[in-house]
Scaffold this motif. Sequence first.
Motif, short mmCIF file in Angstrom:
data_model
loop_
_atom_site.label_atom_id
_atom_site.label_comp_id
_atom_site.label_asym_id
_atom_site.label_seq_id
_atom_site.Cartn_x
_atom_site.Cartn_y
_atom_site.Cartn_z
N LEU A 1 -17.71 -6.17 2.39
CA LEU A 1 -18.20 -7.47 2.30
C LEU A 1 -17.96 -8.20 1.32
CD1 LEU A 1 -20.50 -9.20 3.98
CD2 LEU A 1 -22.12 -8.13 2.47
N ASP B 1 -17.44 -10.02 14.53
CA ASP B 1 -17.69 -8.33 14.27
C ASP B 1 -16.61 -7.74 13.76
OD1 ASP B 1 -20.40 -8.33 14.92
OD2 ASP B 1 -20.08 -8.35 17.01
N LYS B 2 -15.45 -8.20 13.16
CA LYS B 2 -14.16 -7.51 12.99
C LYS B 2 -14.90 -6.68 11.34
CE LYS B 2 -10.72 -10.31 14.73
NZ LYS B 2 -9.42 -11.18 14.30
N PHE B 3 -14.38 -5.40 11.69
CA PHE B 3 -14.74 -4.51 10.49
C PHE B 3 -16.27 -4.33 10.09
CE2 PHE B 3 -10.87 -6.90 9.09
CZ PHE B 3 -10.05 -6.24 9.59
N VAL B 4 -16.98 -4.62 11.20
CA VAL B 4 -18.38 -4.30 11.16
C VAL B 4 -18.91 -2.93 11.74
CG1 VAL B 4 -20.56 -5.09 12.03
CG2 VAL B 4 -18.95 -6.94 11.02
N LYS C 1 -20.54 -5.61 7.70
CA LYS C 1 -19.10 -5.47 7.33
C LYS C 1 -18.77 -4.71 6.35
CE LYS C 1 -15.20 -8.57 6.37
NZ LYS C 1 -14.71 -10.15 5.77
#
Length: 337
Positions: free
Chosen positions: A239, A260-263, A236
């Motif tokens: 983090l 998985d958002k912003f990953v 991310k």
Amino acid sequence: MDFKKLVLAVVLGSVATTALAVDKNAVRSQAKMMHGPLPAAMPGAENDTPALIDLGERLYFETALSADGTQSCNSCHRIDGGRGGVDNEATSLGVKGSRGDRNSPSVWNAGFHVAQFWDGRAADLAAQAKGPILNPVEMAIPDEQTAISNLKKEGYEALFAEVFKGEADPLTYDNLAKAIGAFERTLITVDRFDKFLAGDDTAITDLEAKGYQTFVQSGCASCHNGATFGGSMYMKMGLVNAYENTHDMGRFAVTNNPADKFVFKVPSLRNITKTAPYFHDGAVAELDQAVSKMAWMQLGRQLSEQELAEIVAFLGALEDTHTITVKYLNSDAGVGH
């Protein structure tokens, strides 16, 4: 921050005594265990013939694979003239004057990565090669058949028939991608850090050796691990402390998994000094700024000026020191040239 003055102050100031006292044998042992040198060949290279690689190189520089005949793979992922496999733009300009929404990642060492693109949507180099050619914002070829038709006009049929002997239809979009992938598997950097790992104490400075230790002790190696110093996992962005760009959702667009958002794929730090600007959106212009910002976002740490200078000095030891001989530059790529 005037980074040149900062490095000078670190070298001449209080850090000099500490840096000079670094045990390079200990650094080497630690680095071999945690990172190691780049392998001599990429996975899959054992199946690549010289003819397939040569065809792939021609295609990498072939401008007929763009809608207006002006762009090739090398336009955004430049490897000529000792370049870092990027165009050094925040986002790349397509044939129709539009820009993509992500920074073009380097093609150097890419075949060692877990997947391709920032969001990992392509499994390997061949799958990645297919995307930009048909992307309407990038090279903008309308469909696979048009790409093949353009190559036939450029005289590629005989070359494909020779490389893909025995196939009923050798000039296909899949084979085009296979060839480009084969060429890209030859793009492996050579740097001073690997020379140091091989036993040459003179390959890196004491400050760079100390910088490696600071890099590890600060927690950077938790994500930037393995021989490529990244490229092997997803993480991310933001983090610990959030990144201000909340528009790009990263792998969420691929997996539709809220986790998985912003990953994004962790970028490799090999040759990082040549690939500015930084981050998936190309928002940070300078390497020291990128290191400082990442330490805060990912680790919750505010690096001291000394720590920052040490880490950036170390990253300089990962810069590619060799220049490849480019045989086919853009308009010279075609078979008839």
